[in-house]
Design an enzyme around this catalytic site. Structure first.
Site, short mmCIF file in Angstrom:
data_model
loop_
_atom_site.label_atom_id
_atom_site.label_comp_id
_atom_site.label_asym_id
_atom_site.label_seq_id
_atom_site.Cartn_x
_atom_site.Cartn_y
_atom_site.Cartn_z
N GLY A 239 0.77 -1.24 0.00
CA GLY A 239 0.00 0.00 0.00
C GLY A 239 0.80 1.28 0.00
N GLU A 273 4.22 -6.46 1.46
CA GLU A 273 3.69 -6.82 0.14
C GLU A 273 3.55 -5.59 -0.76
OE1 GLU A 273 -0.17 -8.31 1.18
OE2 GLU A 273 0.57 -10.18 2.01
N GLY A 275 3.39 -3.28 -3.97
CA GLY A 275 3.18 -3.43 -5.40
C GLY A 275 3.54 -2.13 -6.10
N ARG A 312 -6.77 3.72 -14.96
CA ARG A 312 -6.82 4.44 -13.68
C ARG A 312 -7.52 5.79 -13.77
NH1 ARG A 312 -2.94 5.98 -11.11
NH2 ARG A 312 -3.76 5.46 -9.07
N TYR A 316 -10.59 5.70 -11.29
CA TYR A 316 -10.42 6.40 -10.00
C TYR A 316 -10.29 7.90 -10.16
CZ TYR A 316 -8.23 1.79 -8.92
OH TYR A 316 -7.92 0.47 -8.78
N CYS A 342 -15.12 4.42 -27.34
CA CYS A 342 -16.44 5.05 -27.35
C CYS A 342 -17.03 5.13 -25.96
CB CYS A 342 -17.35 4.30 -28.30
SG CYS A 342 -16.70 4.34 -29.97
N GLU A 343 -16.43 5.94 -25.11
CA GLU A 343 -16.91 6.22 -23.76
C GLU A 343 -16.47 7.63 -23.42
OE1 GLU A 343 -18.48 4.17 -21.58
OE2 GLU A 343 -18.28 2.29 -22.69
C1 PLP Z 1 -3.13 -4.92 -3.84
C2 PLP Z 1 -2.50 -5.57 -2.66
C3 PLP Z 1 -1.17 -5.28 -2.33
C4 PLP Z 1 -0.34 -4.25 -3.06
O1 PLP Z 1 -0.87 -2.97 -2.95
P1 PLP Z 1 0.00 -1.72 -3.44
O2 PLP Z 1 -0.84 -0.56 -3.12
O3 PLP Z 1 0.21 -1.89 -4.90
O4 PLP Z 1 1.28 -1.75 -2.69
C5 PLP Z 1 -0.60 -5.96 -1.28
N1 PLP Z 1 -1.32 -6.88 -0.58
C6 PLP Z 1 -2.60 -7.17 -0.87
C7 PLP Z 1 -3.32 -8.19 -0.05
C8 PLP Z 1 -3.24 -6.54 -1.91
O5 PLP Z 1 -4.51 -6.82 -2.18
#
Ligand code: PLP
Length: 414
Positions: A239, A273, A275, A312, A316, A342-343
């Protein structure tokens, strides 16, 4: 240092001028910087140095095999949310023993596949999932290592679509129910309690909610220990936010410091975790202006990338900087940067001041995360090519889809 920068008025990815990529592989095209990916990974590694940790890249942010392979070789684990992502990790040379499996809807087949592969841990999100996993593990003659994904009910203060740690979200098990569920897991024959997990949302800039979540997770781990349930790892999710526009994210070490402070002296292995934080600013979407259209109220720059390539903004209302690849001295006009889909929601940016002409290249910045991974074939548009730059080398890491591929699986009635 940014790995996407102007040199002599021309935007480069590392040492490669972007027009060279457009000439070789066409547009729209996602361009990733190998050095940017690795330097972000290194930033995490250094922030966690000296601790027993496992950094699990969240595959859903960008699942290209070249990116997974790069992180696997750097020692990463992976956070997956489907059997498809597990297959990708394995195909890319990732180690299944470093994989955590998240997600609220794991199927029996996916559970079986992950048990056979020997993943590190299932992050279980409900009591129904726990019972199913025990049954599937029993049939497969395996023991499933599990963590419960607990919902710490903290407000991550981010976009409602990417906030996941509130009681009202579909994710995780309620904090108040976790103890009972761990007690249930303890008596299931084919389940091995390994840890606890949480993930409170995405694009987080303030570390306080993560620290608050860590504190709640620790309190629960201690409560469990008092019950004789000793956890081997604590998974604090991902996150961590990045700069898209004018945000001022902390360096990784700064963001993690308040969390790591809460964890001082703990014996458990710590998992994260991330991303977006690893890949978001390591990629751009290269697109060409097809037409300029001067309407009564607005000017439109109609480009060859669209919401099917980068969802995105439509999904969002997210901001991505849009830069001209060649810096021009001419007068600027204000453009709606839109795709051909077409949106009315098909836009990449509103009211952008640009000095551009038909045929010019634009670079949509910070497109490395949730770009290609969320792309679709809407309007029967082949998905973009993906390229990874390494110094002055251009590597095609995914071919542009061909139109025949798009309907190859379809059948008409006899
Ligand atoms: C999406 C997700 C992440 C990664 O989120 P980021 O905002 O990209 O860092 C990590 N763990 C879980 C369980 C997720 O669903």
């Amino acid at each position: 240092m940014s790995h996407f920068a102007y040199r002599d008025g021309m935007l480069h990815a590392e040492d490669v001028p972007l027009p060279q990529i457009a000439a070789a592989h066409g547009t729209p095209c996602f361009v990733y910087s190998r050095a940017a990916l690795l330097s972000r990974f290194e930033e995490f590694r250094q922030a966690l140095a000296g601790r027993d940790t496992l950094l699990c890249y969240a595959v859903k942010a960008n699942s290209n095999l070249a990116i997974l392979n790069l992180f696997a070789r750097a020692g990463a684990g992976f956070d997956i949310v489907s059997g498809g992502e597990l297959a990708r990790v394995i195909a890319a040379g990732g180690d299944p023993a470093r994989v955590v499996f998240s997600g609220v809807g794991k199927t029996k087949d996916e559970m079986h596949q992950a048990l056979v592969a020997g993943i590190f841990c299932f992050n279980v999100e409900s009591s129904a999932e726990l019972e199913r996993l025990d049954a599937i593990a029993g049939q497969a003659g395996k023991r499933a290592s599990i963590a419960l994904r607990v919902n710490p009910d903290v407000d991550a203060k981010t976009h409602p679509y990417i906030s996941t740690g509130l009681r009202s979200n579909k994710f995780g098990v309620a904090y108040a129910e976790a103890l009972d569920l761990y007690r249930r897991a303890r008596v299931l024959p084919n389940v091995d309690i390994a840890g606890i997990a949480c993930h409170i949302g995405s694009q987080l800039l303030d570390p306080a909610p993560a620290a608050e979540a860590a504190e709640k997770i620790l309190a629960l781990a201690d409560r469990l220990a008092a019950d004789g349930i000793v956890l081997r790892h604590l998974d604090l999710g991902g996150g961590i936010g990045i700069r898209y526009r004018d945000e001022t994210p902390l360096p990784v070490a700064g963001y993690l410091a308040p969390v790591l402070e809460k964890l001082a002296g703990r014996k458990e292995k710590i998992l994260f975790e991330p991303g977006r934080a690893l890949v978001g600013n390591a990629g751009v979407l290269l697109t060409r202006i097809e037409h300029l259209k001067h309407g009564e109220e607005k000017n439109f720059a109609i480009v060859d990338a669209a919401m099917n390539d980068l969802m995105r903004p439509a999904l969002y209302d997210a901001w991505h900087d849009i830069l001209p690849v060649r810096q021009a001295a001419g007068a600027t006009a204000e453009y709606e940067v839109v795709g051909p889909v077409c949106e009315s929601g098909d836009f990449l940016g509103h009211a952008r001041a640009l000095a551009v002409a038909e045929g010019d290249l634009l670079s949509v910045m910070s497109a490395g995360a949730y770009g290609m991974a969320m792309s679709s074939n809407y309007n029967t548009r082949p998905r973009a090519a993906e390229v990874m730059v390494d110094g002055n080398q251009i590597h095609l890491v995914r071919e542009r889809e061909r139109i025949e591929q798009l309907f190859a699986g379809e059948r008409v009635l006899p």
